[in-house]
Design a protein around this motif. Structure first.
Motif: not given
Length: 101
Positions: A37-42, A77-86, A88-100
């Motif tokens: 499944l594909l998800y848009e993550v913000v 998320l994979s490291l490159p995916a996480f780096a796209t939205i946040a 990297l120093d944050a380690g973890s973040v709150s996200v919104n997921l939408v199944r696409v």
């Protein structure tokens, strides 16, 4: 951006997925039904005090390729995916997921 999965995954073994990927936690996994499944993550904000404004205001679409049993997160998320939205120093973040798909 291209992201590559370099280790075996629960969904597709050693098959190279060729783009940004993620692992689903118990809540998302649904006994393997989440595979592919594909998800848009913000990023929506921080979960700790480390980086007060970690979000990049970018979205990423990831494919679920792995399972993270017992994880306290819904998606890993994979490291490159996480780096796209946040940051990297944050380690973890709150996200919104939408199944696409």
């Amino acid at each position: 951006m291209f992201c590559y999965l370099l280790i075996a995954s629960a969904c597709f073994g050693n098959q190279d997925e060729g783009y940004c990927v993620a692992g689903g936690g118990d809540e998302l996994w649904d006994n393997g039904a989440a595979c592919g499944l594909l998800y848009e993550v913000v990023c929506t904000g921080p979960v700790n005090q480390g980086v007060p404004q970690p979000c990049t205001n970018e979205a990423i679409v990831v494919r679920i390729v792995d399972y993270n049993p017992g994880a306290t997160t819904i998606i890993n998320l994979s490291l490159p995916a996480f780096a796209t939205i946040a940051n990297l120093d944050a380690g973890s973040v709150s996200v919104n997921l939408v199944r696409v798909r």
